[in-house]
Design an enzyme around this catalytic site. Structure first.
Site, mmCIF file in Angstrom:
data_model
loop_
_atom_site.group_PDB
_atom_site.id
_atom_site.type_symbol
_atom_site.label_atom_id
_atom_site.label_comp_id
_atom_site.label_asym_id
_atom_site.label_seq_id
_atom_site.Cartn_x
_atom_site.Cartn_y
_atom_site.Cartn_z
ATOM 1 N N ARG A 1 -3.415 5.512 2.183
ATOM 2 C CA ARG A 1 -3.971 5.933 0.886
ATOM 3 C C ARG A 1 -5.417 6.362 1.079
ATOM 4 N NH1 ARG A 1 -0.057 4.318 -2.433
ATOM 5 N NH2 ARG A 1 1.129 2.546 -1.632
ATOM 6 N N CYS B 1 3.000 3.711 -4.936
ATOM 7 C CA CYS B 1 2.664 5.128 -5.176
ATOM 8 C C CYS B 1 3.078 5.562 -6.575
ATOM 9 C CB CYS B 1 3.350 6.024 -4.144
ATOM 10 S SG CYS B 1 2.814 5.715 -2.462
#
Ligand code: BEZ
Length: 217
Positions: free
Chosen positions: A132, A55
């Site tokens: 995601r 991330c």
């Protein structure tokens, strides 16, 4: 490797052409409302957690490409289950370590209300981390494309830009984007629905596979 499961997968809740569910929430730039982005493109995406390796690389890469999204009149908005103060601390760390300021909003979703509405977490999931998921939302608020990546694979920012470019180009030209299409390359014409055109075409493929300029492929 992750074991397959029969439960409904994240990303399964919404479909292309659905109106994106509206919400209002706290974010790193203050209160945000999804419908306030109408009139512009919006990429709304979830990440599993702040302070995680993949991330962090995604947010650094997105912040570095912020001007490319702005040039396409596209706003970015992220979401995770982490608190607003976790988001702030992470963005401060990213700024200090990588020299980039993440200025697009990151929404906090501690109750998962937004994540569940967008299918970012499955209803049966006991793990609160979102996958995601990325929604490409057009200026009318309509979901035009979505992608779903696992926690251990980061998204490609060039591919996010390519999807956006492709959607904007097909809208502008009423045409179709072929495989591996990039800005500047020809689009495709929509195929004929007329049997005479099928039989009259000089080449066997010409009635359904032509560049928007009229060139056969
Ligand atoms: C990551 O961003 O690196 C990550 C997040 C959640 C689980 C695994 C990896």
């Amino acid at each position: 490797m992750t074991e397959p499961t029969a439960r409904s997968a994240p990303c399964a809740g919404l479909r292309i052409s659905d109106l994106a569910p509206d919400f209002e929430a706290r974010s790193t730039i203050g209160p945000v409302r999804l419908s306030a982005f109408r009139g512009r493109w919006l990429i709304f995406f979830s990440h599993p957690a702040d302070f995680t390796p993949v991330c962090t690389t995604e947010f650094v890469a997105l912040a570095r490409e912020a001007a490319a999204f702005a040039a396409r009149d596209c706003a970015l908005m992220a979401l995770s289950v982490d608190s607003l103060f976790s988001h702030f601390a992470w963005l401060r760390m990213i700024r200090d370590r990588f020299g980039v300021e993440v200025r697009f909003p990151i929404v906090e979703d501690p109750t998962l209300v937004i994540g569940r509405a967008f299918g970012m977490v499955s209803p049966q999931d006991s793990d609160s981390a979102t996958v995601r998921t990325t929604f490409f939302i057009d200026p009318r608020g309509v979901i035009r494309a979505m992608t779903c990546y696992p926690a251990n694979l980061g998204r490609s920012i060039p591919e996010m830009l390519r999807i956006l470019d492709g959607l904007q180009a097909v809208d502008a030209q009423g045409a179709l984007a072929p495989a591996n299409w990039q800005v500047g390359e020809p689009l495709l014409e929509s195929p004929s629905h007329d049997l005479d055109a099928v039989f009259d075409a000089e080449e066997a493929t010409a009635w359904f596979l032509r560049d928007a300029g009229g060139q056969d492929r």
